[in-house]
Scaffold this active site. Structure first.
Site, PDB file in Angstrom:
ATOM      1  N   GLY A  48       0.776  -1.236   0.000  1.00 40.66           N
ATOM      2  CA  GLY A  48       0.000   0.000   0.000  1.00 40.66           C
ATOM      3  C   GLY A  48       0.808   1.287   0.000  1.00 40.66           C
ATOM      4  N   GLU A 103       4.273   4.257   5.581  1.00 45.12           N
ATOM      5  CA  GLU A 103       3.092   3.389   5.620  1.00 45.12           C
ATOM      6  C   GLU A 103       1.915   4.120   4.972  1.00 45.12           C
ATOM      7  OE1 GLU A 103       1.728   0.727   5.398  1.00 45.12           O
ATOM      8  OE2 GLU A 103       1.687  -0.298   7.336  1.00 45.12           O
ATOM      9  N   ASP A 107      -4.034   1.544  11.387  1.00 48.70           N
ATOM     10  CA  ASP A 107      -5.381   1.211  11.832  1.00 48.70           C
ATOM     11  C   ASP A 107      -5.293   0.837  13.309  1.00 48.70           C
ATOM     12  OD1 ASP A 107      -8.109   0.554  11.525  1.00 48.70           O
ATOM     13  OD2 ASP A 107      -7.655  -1.493  10.927  1.00 48.70           O
ATOM     14  N   VAL A 157     -11.211   2.617   3.665  1.00 43.34           N
ATOM     15  CA  VAL A 157     -10.880   3.519   2.554  1.00 43.34           C
ATOM     16  C   VAL A 157      -9.963   2.832   1.538  1.00 43.34           C
ATOM     17  CG1 VAL A 157     -11.224   5.652   3.845  1.00 43.34           C
ATOM     18  CG2 VAL A 157      -8.986   4.547   3.908  1.00 43.34           C
ATOM     19  N   ASP A 163      -5.906  -0.665  -0.899  1.00 45.16           N
ATOM     20  CA  ASP A 163      -6.724  -1.600  -1.673  1.00 45.16           C
ATOM     21  C   ASP A 163      -7.880  -2.163  -0.869  1.00 45.16           C
ATOM     22  OD1 ASP A 163      -4.996  -3.211   0.081  1.00 45.16           O
ATOM     23  OD2 ASP A 163      -5.810  -4.916  -1.051  1.00 45.16           O
ATOM     24  N   ARG A 169      -6.183   0.327  -5.921  1.00 46.79           N
ATOM     25  CA  ARG A 169      -4.972   1.034  -5.514  1.00 46.79           C
ATOM     26  C   ARG A 169      -4.651   2.214  -6.423  1.00 46.79           C
ATOM     27  NH1 ARG A 169      -2.270  -2.148  -1.639  1.00 46.79           N
ATOM     28  NH2 ARG A 169      -2.413  -4.396  -1.967  1.00 46.79           N
TER      29      ARG A 169
HETATM   30  P1  IMP Z   1      -2.961  -2.282  11.535  1.00 49.20           P
HETATM   31  O1  IMP Z   1      -1.985  -3.295  11.997  1.00 49.20           O
HETATM   32  O2  IMP Z   1      -4.339  -2.602  12.034  1.00 49.20           O
HETATM   33  O3  IMP Z   1      -2.576  -0.868  11.871  1.00 49.20           O
HETATM   34  O4  IMP Z   1      -3.083  -2.469   9.980  1.00 49.20           O
HETATM   35  C1  IMP Z   1      -2.529  -1.592   9.077  1.00 49.20           C
HETATM   36  C2  IMP Z   1      -2.656  -2.169   7.688  1.00 49.20           C
HETATM   37  O5  IMP Z   1      -3.997  -2.583   7.433  1.00 49.20           O
HETATM   38  C3  IMP Z   1      -2.359  -1.108   6.636  1.00 49.20           C
HETATM   39  O6  IMP Z   1      -1.025  -1.168   6.224  1.00 49.20           O
HETATM   40  C4  IMP Z   1      -3.292  -1.479   5.516  1.00 49.20           C
HETATM   41  O7  IMP Z   1      -2.649  -2.386   4.646  1.00 49.20           O
HETATM   42  C5  IMP Z   1      -4.449  -2.186   6.165  1.00 49.20           C
HETATM   43  N1  IMP Z   1      -5.622  -1.292   6.338  1.00 49.20           N
HETATM   44  C6  IMP Z   1      -6.129  -0.808   7.487  1.00 49.20           C
HETATM   45  N2  IMP Z   1      -7.202  -0.032   7.280  1.00 49.20           N
HETATM   46  C7  IMP Z   1      -7.380  -0.002   5.938  1.00 49.20           C
HETATM   47  C8  IMP Z   1      -8.332   0.661   5.083  1.00 49.20           C
HETATM   48  O8  IMP Z   1      -9.248   1.400   5.502  1.00 49.20           O
HETATM   49  N3  IMP Z   1      -8.172   0.456   3.751  1.00 49.20           N
HETATM   50  C9  IMP Z   1      -7.188  -0.340   3.237  1.00 49.20           C
HETATM   51  N4  IMP Z   1      -6.280  -0.970   4.000  1.00 49.20           N
HETATM   52  C10 IMP Z   1      -6.378  -0.813   5.335  1.00 49.20           C
HETATM   53 MG    MG Z   2      -0.311  -2.048   4.480  1.00 46.83          MG
END
Ligand code: IMP
Ligand code: MG
Length: 185
Positions: A48, A103, A107, A157, A163, A169
């Site tokens: 991403g 990054e 999330d 999003v 994606d 993307r």
């Molecule tokens: P985390 O470990 O929950 O912070 O996950 C982060 C990863 O989840 C990011 O690098 C994204 O690849 C994916 N991600 C989290 N939220 C979204 C979103 O709303 N759209 C697309 N990818 C997301």
């Molecule tokens: Mg990611």
């Protein structure tokens, strides 16, 4: 799937491409000031971050190199599994180097907090995070994000690198997908 049919799946444009471009320019200027006189290693988190990384690096007026990591925390769905695995490690030795992780979105923060812990053990001169987006309401791990583009609400999003199940993307804007497109949300 062409642009028109992709945009047909979009409920709302959250951040237009022009606004992203402006923000990325600001971030590049800040990074240039903060690291002035140093050499940077940008570490993009596949896949991403590729789009923001390619725009950001052209707004950083410093010598810099690129490397990439691929970590899995999500499958093809939209919620964190909490399982983090290194799928592709760095090619570079980061000992003594100024490392900036790029990054697309933070999330829960679980992926990056794991990554930061693991990279710190390799003795970089410095290690900071730059993320285009953040969903603060979903955070489960503490993280210092030095360079942040935008905070976004708790919506899934896509676009500008992000994606859903591998698609969208290449949309130029950050968009919220229609609920009926996201099957497991
Ligand atoms: P985390 O470990 O929950 O912070 O996950 C982060 C990863 O989840 C990011 O690098 C994204 O690849 C994916 N991600 C989290 N939220 C979204 C979103 O709303 N759209 C697309 N990818 C997301
Ligand atoms: Mg990611």
């Amino acid at each position: 799937m062409n642009m028109d049919s992709m945009m047909g799946d979009v409920a709302e444009v959250l951040i237009p491409g022009a606004e992203i471009e402006e923000k990325v320019r600001d971030l590049g200027e800040r990074i240039t000031k903060d690291y002035w006189g140093e050499k940077l290693l940008l570490v993009g988190i596949l896949r991403g971050a590729v789009v923001v990384m390619s725009d950001l690096m052209r707004n950083i007026n410093l010598p810099c190199e690129l490397d990439f990591m691929d970590i899995s925390s999500y499958g093809s769905g939209t919620s964190s599994s909490g399982v983090v695995r290194i799928l592709k490690d760095l090619e570079e030795n980061i000992s003594g180097r100024h490392v900036l992780i790029i990054e697309d979105i933070i999330d829960t923060g679980l992926t990056l907090s794991y990554l930061v812990r693991s990279l710190k053990q390799r003795d970089p001169a410095s290690l900071e995070i730059c993320s285009l987006l953040s969903k603060p309401s979903r955070r489960r791990a503490r993280l210092d994000v030095k360079y942040l583009g935008f905070e976004v609400p708790d919506e899934f999003v896509v676009g500008y690198g992000l994606d859903y199940a591998g698609s969208y993307r290449n949309l130029p804007d950050i968009c919220i997908l229609k609920k009926e497109i996201i099957s497991d949300a």
